[in-house]
Design a protein around this motif. Structure first.
Motif, PDB file in Angstrom:
ATOM      1  N   MET A   1       0.847  -1.181   0.000  1.00  0.00           N
ATOM      2  CA  MET A   1       0.000   0.000   0.000  1.00  0.00           C
ATOM      3  C   MET A   1       0.890   1.240   0.000  1.00  0.00           C
ATOM      4  SD  MET A   1      -2.750   1.292   2.855  1.00  0.00           S
ATOM      5  CE  MET A   1      -3.487  -0.302   2.931  1.00  0.00           C
ATOM      6  N   GLU A   2       0.627   2.140  -0.921  1.00  0.00           N
ATOM      7  CA  GLU A   2       1.416   3.364  -1.031  1.00  0.00           C
ATOM      8  C   GLU A   2       0.870   4.418  -0.067  1.00  0.00           C
ATOM      9  OE1 GLU A   2       2.872   6.614  -4.349  1.00  0.00           O
ATOM     10  OE2 GLU A   2       1.410   5.092  -4.908  1.00  0.00           O
ATOM     11  N   LEU A   3       1.779   5.055   0.662  1.00  0.00           N
ATOM     12  CA  LEU A   3       1.403   6.089   1.624  1.00  0.00           C
ATOM     13  C   LEU A   3       1.920   7.444   1.176  1.00  0.00           C
ATOM     14  CD1 LEU A   3       2.241   4.291   4.976  1.00  0.00           C
ATOM     15  CD2 LEU A   3       0.002   4.617   3.955  1.00  0.00           C
ATOM     16  N   LYS A   4       1.226   8.491   1.600  1.00  0.00           N
ATOM     17  CA  LYS A   4       1.618   9.874   1.348  1.00  0.00           C
ATOM     18  C   LYS A   4       1.499  10.644   2.651  1.00  0.00           C
ATOM     19  CE  LYS A   4       1.769   9.480  -3.210  1.00  0.00           C
ATOM     20  NZ  LYS A   4       2.922   9.729  -4.017  1.00  0.00           N
ATOM     21  N   CYS A   5       2.202  11.771   2.710  1.00  0.00           N
ATOM     22  CA  CYS A   5       2.060  12.691   3.833  1.00  0.00           C
ATOM     23  C   CYS A   5       1.484  13.987   3.268  1.00  0.00           C
ATOM     24  CB  CYS A   5       3.410  12.957   4.500  1.00  0.00           C
ATOM     25  SG  CYS A   5       3.282  14.102   5.895  1.00  0.00           S
ATOM     26  N   VAL A   6       0.316  14.368   3.762  1.00  0.00           N
ATOM     27  CA  VAL A   6      -0.315  15.605   3.344  1.00  0.00           C
ATOM     28  C   VAL A   6      -0.042  16.648   4.425  1.00  0.00           C
ATOM     29  CG1 VAL A   6      -2.494  16.742   2.771  1.00  0.00           C
ATOM     30  CG2 VAL A   6      -2.087  14.372   2.058  1.00  0.00           C
ATOM     31  N   VAL A   7       0.556  17.756   4.016  1.00  0.00           N
ATOM     32  CA  VAL A   7       0.881  18.841   4.931  1.00  0.00           C
ATOM     33  C   VAL A   7       0.095  20.069   4.484  1.00  0.00           C
ATOM     34  CG1 VAL A   7       2.705  20.330   5.845  1.00  0.00           C
ATOM     35  CG2 VAL A   7       3.200  17.936   5.301  1.00  0.00           C
ATOM     36  N   ALA A   8      -0.627  20.671   5.416  1.00  0.00           N
ATOM     37  CA  ALA A   8      -1.403  21.873   5.101  1.00  0.00           C
ATOM     38  C   ALA A   8      -1.084  22.955   6.127  1.00  0.00           C
ATOM     39  CB  ALA A   8      -2.896  21.566   5.107  1.00  0.00           C
ATOM     40  N   ILE A   9      -0.983  24.174   5.644  1.00  0.00           N
ATOM     41  CA  ILE A   9      -0.852  25.342   6.519  1.00  0.00           C
ATOM     42  C   ILE A   9      -2.136  26.139   6.318  1.00  0.00           C
ATOM     43  CG2 ILE A   9       0.512  27.388   7.121  1.00  0.00           C
ATOM     44  CD1 ILE A   9       2.169  24.845   7.327  1.00  0.00           C
ATOM     45  N   VAL A  10      -2.924  26.298   7.390  1.00  0.00           N
ATOM     46  CA  VAL A  10      -4.232  26.951   7.286  1.00  0.00           C
ATOM     47  C   VAL A  10      -4.414  27.970   8.403  1.00  0.00           C
ATOM     48  CG1 VAL A  10      -5.310  24.980   6.141  1.00  0.00           C
ATOM     49  CG2 VAL A  10      -5.386  25.133   8.630  1.00  0.00           C
ATOM     50  N   ARG A  11      -5.417  28.830   8.236  1.00  0.00           N
ATOM     51  CA  ARG A  11      -5.749  29.803   9.278  1.00  0.00           C
ATOM     52  C   ARG A  11      -6.260  29.067  10.525  1.00  0.00           C
ATOM     53  NH1 ARG A  11     -10.029  31.516   7.567  1.00  0.00           N
ATOM     54  NH2 ARG A  11     -10.070  30.589   5.524  1.00  0.00           N
ATOM     55  N   PRO A  12      -5.986  29.582  11.716  1.00  0.00           N
ATOM     56  CA  PRO A  12      -6.394  28.901  12.956  1.00  0.00           C
ATOM     57  C   PRO A  12      -7.893  28.651  13.072  1.00  0.00           C
ATOM     58  CG  PRO A  12      -4.799  30.612  13.448  1.00  0.00           C
ATOM     59  CD  PRO A  12      -5.162  30.767  12.003  1.00  0.00           C
ATOM     60  N   ASP A  13      -8.724  29.539  12.543  1.00  0.00           N
ATOM     61  CA  ASP A  13     -10.169  29.381  12.687  1.00  0.00           C
ATOM     62  C   ASP A  13     -10.719  28.217  11.870  1.00  0.00           C
ATOM     63  OD1 ASP A  13      -9.446  31.135  10.475  1.00  0.00           O
ATOM     64  OD2 ASP A  13     -11.592  31.423  10.162  1.00  0.00           O
ATOM     65  N   VAL A  14      -9.910  27.611  11.034  1.00  0.00           N
ATOM     66  CA  VAL A  14     -10.331  26.503  10.180  1.00  0.00           C
ATOM     67  C   VAL A  14     -10.229  25.151  10.896  1.00  0.00           C
ATOM     68  CG1 VAL A  14      -9.660  25.249   8.088  1.00  0.00           C
ATOM     69  CG2 VAL A  14      -9.745  27.735   8.081  1.00  0.00           C
ATOM     70  N   LEU A  15      -9.372  25.057  11.893  1.00  0.00           N
ATOM     71  CA  LEU A  15      -9.016  23.773  12.488  1.00  0.00           C
ATOM     72  C   LEU A  15     -10.207  22.968  12.995  1.00  0.00           C
ATOM     73  CD1 LEU A  15      -6.842  21.739  13.256  1.00  0.00           C
ATOM     74  CD2 LEU A  15      -6.553  22.986  15.405  1.00  0.00           C
ATOM     75  N   GLU A  16     -11.062  23.563  13.779  1.00  0.00           N
ATOM     76  CA  GLU A  16     -12.170  22.810  14.381  1.00  0.00           C
ATOM     77  C   GLU A  16     -13.114  22.239  13.315  1.00  0.00           C
ATOM     78  OE1 GLU A  16     -15.850  23.649  17.409  1.00  0.00           O
ATOM     79  OE2 GLU A  16     -13.959  24.684  17.789  1.00  0.00           O
ATOM     80  N   VAL A  17     -13.474  23.049  12.343  1.00  0.00           N
ATOM     81  CA  VAL A  17     -14.353  22.587  11.268  1.00  0.00           C
ATOM     82  C   VAL A  17     -13.657  21.498  10.456  1.00  0.00           C
ATOM     83  CG1 VAL A  17     -15.559  23.279   9.147  1.00  0.00           C
ATOM     84  CG2 VAL A  17     -15.530  24.798  11.134  1.00  0.00           C
ATOM     85  N   LEU A  18     -12.381  21.683  10.187  1.00  0.00           N
ATOM     86  CA  LEU A  18     -11.617  20.707   9.413  1.00  0.00           C
ATOM     87  C   LEU A  18     -11.519  19.372  10.145  1.00  0.00           C
ATOM     88  CD1 LEU A  18     -10.065  20.217   6.829  1.00  0.00           C
ATOM     89  CD2 LEU A  18      -8.029  21.112   7.953  1.00  0.00           C
ATOM     90  N   GLU A  19     -11.290  19.402  11.442  1.00  0.00           N
ATOM     91  CA  GLU A  19     -11.236  18.159  12.222  1.00  0.00           C
ATOM     92  C   GLU A  19     -12.543  17.381  12.105  1.00  0.00           C
ATOM     93  OE1 GLU A  19     -10.261  19.752  16.064  1.00  0.00           O
ATOM     94  OE2 GLU A  19      -8.168  19.158  15.887  1.00  0.00           O
ATOM     95  N   ARG A  20     -13.670  18.068  12.234  1.00  0.00           N
ATOM     96  CA  ARG A  20     -14.977  17.404  12.122  1.00  0.00           C
ATOM     97  C   ARG A  20     -15.192  16.823  10.734  1.00  0.00           C
ATOM     98  NH1 ARG A  20     -16.984  21.873  15.136  1.00  0.00           N
ATOM     99  NH2 ARG A  20     -17.859  22.746  13.241  1.00  0.00           N
ATOM    100  N   LYS A  21     -14.834  17.576   9.704  1.00  0.00           N
ATOM    101  CA  LYS A  21     -15.028  17.115   8.329  1.00  0.00           C
ATOM    102  C   LYS A  21     -14.117  15.927   8.019  1.00  0.00           C
ATOM    103  CE  LYS A  21     -16.771  17.436   4.230  1.00  0.00           C
ATOM    104  NZ  LYS A  21     -18.151  17.154   3.927  1.00  0.00           N
ATOM    105  N   LEU A  22     -12.883  15.939   8.504  1.00  0.00           N
ATOM    106  CA  LEU A  22     -11.967  14.818   8.278  1.00  0.00           C
ATOM    107  C   LEU A  22     -12.493  13.556   8.956  1.00  0.00           C
ATOM    108  CD1 LEU A  22      -8.493  16.549   8.616  1.00  0.00           C
ATOM    109  CD2 LEU A  22      -9.648  15.823   6.517  1.00  0.00           C
ATOM    110  N   ALA A  23     -13.059  13.688  10.143  1.00  0.00           N
ATOM    111  CA  ALA A  23     -13.650  12.528  10.820  1.00  0.00           C
ATOM    112  C   ALA A  23     -14.831  11.998  10.013  1.00  0.00           C
ATOM    113  CB  ALA A  23     -14.085  12.905  12.231  1.00  0.00           C
ATOM    114  N   ALA A  24     -15.594  12.890   9.404  1.00  0.00           N
ATOM    115  CA  ALA A  24     -16.757  12.483   8.615  1.00  0.00           C
ATOM    116  C   ALA A  24     -16.363  11.693   7.371  1.00  0.00           C
ATOM    117  CB  ALA A  24     -17.587  13.703   8.222  1.00  0.00           C
TER     118      ALA A  24
END
Length: 105
Positions: A1-24
């Motif tokens: 299985m091939e793996l990748k590392c995704v690195v993102a730099i985002v505004r702080p106000d995005v984190l909570e919404v992004l965490e919920r969406k990634l879990a979804a």
């Protein structure tokens, strides 16, 4: 299985919404770190050119990367300077320290 590392730099106000969406979309296991820096448009008139952002690192299967990147961009995009960046990096090997074994996420 091939793996990748995704690195993102985002505004702080995005984190909570992004965490919920990634879990979804069943992306589990992220690392989020507060970082400071500046990109192509630093505020040259300020004493400190840097701004606070969040750096997110996610190890993912290659087949999940496109959905992951699309999700991050959809959540983080407001169309303004400072929205952030996303990079996809190759991953040669992945080890679990607890088991001392090479593994996949």
């Amino acid at each position: 299985m091939e793996l990748k590392c995704v690195v993102a730099i985002v505004r702080p106000d995005v984190l909570e919404v992004l965490e919920r969406k990634l879990a979804a979309i069943h992306m589990h296991g992220i690392t989020a770190t507060r970082v400071r820096g500046f990109g192509t448009h630093p505020n040259l008139f300020a004493d400190d050119w840097t701004t606070e952002h969040i750096k997110i690192e996610i190890f993912a299967r290659a087949e999940d990367v496109e959905a992951l990147v699309t999700t991050i961009i959809d959540i983080a995009h407001v169309g303004a300077v400072g929205d952030g960046v996303v990079a996809v990096l190759p991953l040669d090997r992945f080890f679990r320290i607890r088991t001392r074994s090479e593994a996949t996420p």
